[in-house]
Write a protein that holds these residues in place. Structure first.
Motif, PDB file in Angstrom:
ATOM      1  N   THR A   1      58.161  87.825 -33.259  1.00 40.04           N
ATOM      2  CA  THR A   1      56.878  88.214 -33.978  1.00 40.04           C
ATOM      3  C   THR A   1      56.344  86.847 -34.488  1.00 40.04           C
ATOM      4  O   THR A   1      55.083  86.603 -34.245  1.00 40.04           O
ATOM      5  N   THR A   2      57.203  85.962 -34.901  1.00 36.64           N
ATOM      6  CA  THR A   2      56.631  84.636 -35.305  1.00 36.64           C
ATOM      7  C   THR A   2      55.980  83.788 -34.020  1.00 36.64           C
ATOM      8  O   THR A   2      54.906  83.300 -34.171  1.00 36.64           O
ATOM      9  N   GLY A   3      56.415  83.905 -32.805  1.00 36.34           N
ATOM     10  CA  GLY A   3      55.822  83.274 -31.736  1.00 36.34           C
ATOM     11  C   GLY A   3      54.805  83.839 -31.392  1.00 36.34           C
ATOM     12  O   GLY A   3      53.492  83.255 -30.969  1.00 36.34           O
ATOM     13  N   ILE A   4      54.678  85.020 -31.096  1.00 45.99           N
ATOM     14  CA  ILE A   4      53.486  85.832 -30.935  1.00 45.99           C
ATOM     15  C   ILE A   4      52.410  85.633 -31.718  1.00 45.99           C
ATOM     16  O   ILE A   4      51.206  85.370 -31.362  1.00 45.99           O
ATOM     17  N   SER A   5      52.710  85.752 -32.934  1.00 52.38           N
ATOM     18  CA  SER A   5      51.739  85.448 -34.238  1.00 52.38           C
ATOM     19  C   SER A   5      51.322  83.907 -34.004  1.00 52.38           C
ATOM     20  O   SER A   5      50.070  83.774 -34.309  1.00 52.38           O
ATOM     21  N   LEU A   6      52.101  83.007 -33.722  1.00 51.98           N
ATOM     22  CA  LEU A   6      51.329  81.769 -33.377  1.00 51.98           C
ATOM     23  C   LEU A   6      50.296  81.638 -32.159  1.00 51.98           C
ATOM     24  O   LEU A   6      49.428  80.841 -32.479  1.00 51.98           O
ATOM     25  N   TYR A   7      50.803  82.244 -31.360  1.00 54.73           N
ATOM     26  CA  TYR A   7      49.705  82.347 -30.068  1.00 54.73           C
ATOM     27  C   TYR A   7      48.307  82.945 -30.627  1.00 54.73           C
ATOM     28  O   TYR A   7      47.343  82.502 -30.322  1.00 54.73           O
ATOM     29  N   ILE A   8      48.366  84.009 -31.166  1.00 56.19           N
ATOM     30  CA  ILE A   8      46.980  84.597 -31.924  1.00 56.19           C
ATOM     31  C   ILE A   8      46.475  83.713 -32.786  1.00 56.19           C
ATOM     32  O   ILE A   8      45.312  83.554 -32.744  1.00 56.19           O
ATOM     33  N   ILE A   9      47.052  83.207 -33.639  1.00 60.59           N
ATOM     34  CA  ILE A   9      46.587  82.250 -34.847  1.00 60.59           C
ATOM     35  C   ILE A   9      46.129  81.008 -33.927  1.00 60.59           C
ATOM     36  O   ILE A   9      44.935  80.755 -34.461  1.00 60.59           O
ATOM     37  N   ASN A  10      46.677  80.730 -33.132  1.00 62.46           N
ATOM     38  CA  ASN A  10      46.155  79.219 -32.109  1.00 62.46           C
ATOM     39  C   ASN A  10      44.766  79.790 -31.590  1.00 62.46           C
ATOM     40  O   ASN A  10      43.963  79.008 -31.697  1.00 62.46           O
ATOM     41  N   PHE A  11      44.748  80.838 -31.029  1.00 60.86           N
ATOM     42  CA  PHE A  11      43.360  81.277 -30.387  1.00 60.86           C
ATOM     43  C   PHE A  11      42.203  81.537 -31.634  1.00 60.86           C
ATOM     44  O   PHE A  11      40.999  80.797 -31.402  1.00 60.86           O
ATOM     45  N   ILE A  12      42.641  81.897 -32.797  1.00 60.72           N
ATOM     46  CA  ILE A  12      41.734  82.113 -33.927  1.00 60.72           C
ATOM     47  C   ILE A  12      41.233  80.931 -34.378  1.00 60.72           C
ATOM     48  O   ILE A  12      40.060  80.418 -34.544  1.00 60.72           O
ATOM     49  N   LEU A  13      42.205  79.642 -34.609  1.00 57.56           N
ATOM     50  CA  LEU A  13      41.847  78.421 -34.987  1.00 57.56           C
ATOM     51  C   LEU A  13      40.927  77.725 -33.992  1.00 57.56           C
ATOM     52  O   LEU A  13      40.057  77.196 -34.362  1.00 57.56           O
ATOM     53  N   ILE A  14      41.195  77.886 -32.768  1.00 60.06           N
ATOM     54  CA  ILE A  14      40.454  77.435 -31.710  1.00 60.06           C
ATOM     55  C   ILE A  14      39.047  77.729 -31.759  1.00 60.06           C
ATOM     56  O   ILE A  14      38.032  76.920 -31.857  1.00 60.06           O
ATOM     57  N   SER A  15      38.958  78.987 -32.043  1.00 55.62           N
ATOM     58  CA  SER A  15      37.450  79.484 -31.982  1.00 55.62           C
ATOM     59  C   SER A  15      36.759  79.237 -33.601  1.00 55.62           C
ATOM     60  O   SER A  15      35.671  79.129 -33.475  1.00 55.62           O
ATOM     61  N   GLY A  16      37.611  79.189 -34.471  1.00 57.64           N
ATOM     62  CA  GLY A  16      37.174  78.518 -35.907  1.00 57.64           C
ATOM     63  C   GLY A  16      36.537  77.199 -35.834  1.00 57.64           C
ATOM     64  O   GLY A  16      35.445  77.043 -36.243  1.00 57.64           O
ATOM     65  N   LEU A  17      37.397  76.368 -35.203  1.00 55.98           N
ATOM     66  CA  LEU A  17      37.039  74.802 -35.124  1.00 55.98           C
ATOM     67  C   LEU A  17      35.792  75.041 -34.295  1.00 55.98           C
ATOM     68  O   LEU A  17      34.673  73.926 -34.599  1.00 55.98           O
ATOM     69  N   ASP A  18      35.524  75.691 -33.253  1.00 54.14           N
ATOM     70  CA  ASP A  18      34.075  75.434 -32.530  1.00 54.14           C
ATOM     71  C   ASP A  18      32.948  75.983 -33.484  1.00 54.14           C
ATOM     72  O   ASP A  18      31.997  75.661 -33.326  1.00 54.14           O
ATOM     73  N   SER A  19      33.576  76.961 -34.267  1.00 55.02           N
ATOM     74  CA  SER A  19      32.356  77.431 -35.023  1.00 55.02           C
ATOM     75  C   SER A  19      32.167  76.476 -36.349  1.00 55.02           C
ATOM     76  O   SER A  19      30.864  76.216 -36.596  1.00 55.02           O
ATOM     77  N   LEU A  20      32.999  75.817 -36.882  1.00 51.58           N
ATOM     78  CA  LEU A  20      32.943  74.890 -38.148  1.00 51.58           C
ATOM     79  C   LEU A  20      32.320  73.611 -37.623  1.00 51.58           C
ATOM     80  O   LEU A  20      31.590  72.930 -38.393  1.00 51.58           O
ATOM     81  N   PHE A  21      32.558  73.159 -36.434  1.00 53.62           N
ATOM     82  CA  PHE A  21      32.222  71.779 -35.960  1.00 53.62           C
ATOM     83  C   PHE A  21      31.561  71.860 -34.392  1.00 53.62           C
ATOM     84  O   PHE A  21      32.264  71.819 -33.397  1.00 53.62           O
ATOM     85  N   PRO A  22      30.393  72.497 -34.512  1.00 56.28           N
ATOM     86  CA  PRO A  22      29.518  72.711 -33.321  1.00 56.28           C
ATOM     87  C   PRO A  22      29.496  71.303 -32.305  1.00 56.28           C
ATOM     88  O   PRO A  22      29.223  71.514 -31.265  1.00 56.28           O
ATOM     89  N   GLN A  23      29.687  70.154 -32.891  1.00 55.20           N
ATOM     90  CA  GLN A  23      29.728  69.098 -32.302  1.00 55.20           C
ATOM     91  C   GLN A  23      30.733  68.814 -31.050  1.00 55.20           C
ATOM     92  O   GLN A  23      30.567  68.066 -30.290  1.00 55.20           O
ATOM     93  N   ILE A  24      31.681  69.634 -31.320  1.00 54.64           N
ATOM     94  CA  ILE A  24      32.722  69.707 -30.415  1.00 54.64           C
ATOM     95  C   ILE A  24      32.255  69.940 -29.057  1.00 54.64           C
ATOM     96  O   ILE A  24      32.501  69.518 -28.088  1.00 54.64           O
ATOM     97  N   ASP A  25      31.404  71.129 -29.030  1.00 55.33           N
ATOM     98  CA  ASP A  25      30.960  71.552 -27.983  1.00 55.33           C
ATOM     99  C   ASP A  25      30.254  70.824 -27.039  1.00 55.33           C
ATOM    100  O   ASP A  25      29.157  70.143 -27.646  1.00 55.33           O
ATOM    101  N   GLY A  26      30.648  70.616 -25.708  1.00 53.33           N
ATOM    102  CA  GLY A  26      29.788  69.657 -24.949  1.00 53.33           C
ATOM    103  C   GLY A  26      30.285  67.965 -24.794  1.00 53.33           C
ATOM    104  O   GLY A  26      29.952  67.339 -24.107  1.00 53.33           O
ATOM    105  N   ASN A  27      31.278  67.972 -25.859  1.00 51.41           N
ATOM    106  CA  ASN A  27      31.860  66.544 -25.982  1.00 51.41           C
ATOM    107  C   ASN A  27      33.082  66.494 -25.617  1.00 51.41           C
ATOM    108  O   ASN A  27      34.073  67.032 -25.978  1.00 51.41           O
ATOM    109  N   GLU A  28      33.260  65.970 -24.371  1.00 49.17           N
ATOM    110  CA  GLU A  28      34.720  66.094 -23.445  1.00 49.17           C
ATOM    111  C   GLU A  28      35.809  65.603 -24.116  1.00 49.17           C
ATOM    112  O   GLU A  28      36.892  66.116 -24.291  1.00 49.17           O
ATOM    113  N   TYR A  29      35.562  64.532 -25.162  1.00 46.86           N
ATOM    114  CA  TYR A  29      36.588  63.893 -25.836  1.00 46.86           C
ATOM    115  C   TYR A  29      37.057  64.782 -27.153  1.00 46.86           C
ATOM    116  O   TYR A  29      38.303  64.797 -27.388  1.00 46.86           O
TER     117      TYR A  29
END
Length: 250
Positions: free
Chosen positions: A118-146
């Motif tokens: 359950t912990t491992g699967i939860s980490l997968y789900i949380i990981n995708f949520i965090l990545i989506s959240g980072l894109d929303s919080l920091f729009p400058q990430i989008d388009g910057n390959e680095y």
């Protein structure tokens, strides 16, 4: 004497004379480590590539990033190959194991197994949520390959941890299923045929991934990003193939 009266003689006298438990513990640890190293290689490669955000005047070459991944890949594959061979040798020498685990021991592991999976699967789900959240919080990430490389480095780091947990406890779960172990080593059983098919298919998938990577490298000079992702895709395809082939395994 009480055990004799209660009919528990088999449980008292059955011992692990083949070192089955020790063998499977080592196999679980190093199999999970080998797989985790491959994902850690992706994470490290992306992290180094992302450092170009700070050194745009003298960027780190993609070929160097590719070398970093290949180092992790070689070590990870070497570990998987070594312990895969050892596991096959053990199975040939010990095709049949008498069940020596106590019910209480199996029950205690099953409780831990449910929590860790359950912990491992939860980490997968949380990981995708965090990545989506980072894109929303920091729009400058989008388009910057680095910056995207930094983001994906974190993504694969969590994937490495989650995968290591699932693989380790998954193989430990198999350890306690001695009936299945005996079936998988009985050449006349359906389980044995499915296991052989899984190994063949996964071997072909990873060979194709390697061929594609070499073609990309020698023909298109694509030794770095994003071509190394082909190995991660190959690993995922192996997982899917294994699930499909063994879906009806009892």
């Amino acid at each position: 004497m009480d055990d004799l009266v209660q009919g528990d003689v088999s449980q008292v006298y059955v011992e692990d004379n083949t070192n089955y438990d020790k063998h499977y513990n080592a196999f679980s640890k190093f199999t999970s480590l080998g797989i985790a190293l491959i994902f850690l290689g992706l994470s490290s490669t992306l992290l180094v590539y992302g450092l170009n955000y700070f050194f745009e005047d003298e960027p780190i070459k993609e070929d160097f990033c590719g070398i970093i991944f290949l180092i992790f890949l070689v070590i990870g594959v070497a570990i998987l190959t070594l312990f895969g061979i050892r596991s096959n040798d053990f199975k040939k020498k010990n095709p049949y194991i008498v069940n020596f685990y106590q019910e209480e021991e199996i029950d205690n592991f099953n409780k831990k197994f449910s929590v860790m999976i359950t912990t491992g699967i939860s980490l997968y789900i949380i990981n995708f949520i965090l990545i989506s959240g980072l894109d929303s919080l920091f729009p400058q990430i989008d388009g910057n390959e680095y910056l995207e490389a930094f983001e994906m480095s974190f993504f694969f780091l969590i994937i490495a941890i989650a995968t290591a947990i699932i693989v380790y406890f998954g193989t430990q779960k198999e350890k306690y299923n001695i009936d299945q172990y005996n079936q998988l080593n009985d050449k006349n059983s359906e389980a044995y045929k499915k296991g052989s098919l899984t190994e063949t298919v996964c071997g072909c998938i990873m060979l194709i991934a390697t061929i594609l990577y070499l073609i990309a490298g020698f023909v298109f000079d694509g030794w770095g990003m994003p071509y190394i992702i082909v190995f991660a895709v190959g690993g995922i395809c192996c997982g899917i193939a294994s699930i499909v082939i063994n879906s009806k395994r009892s």
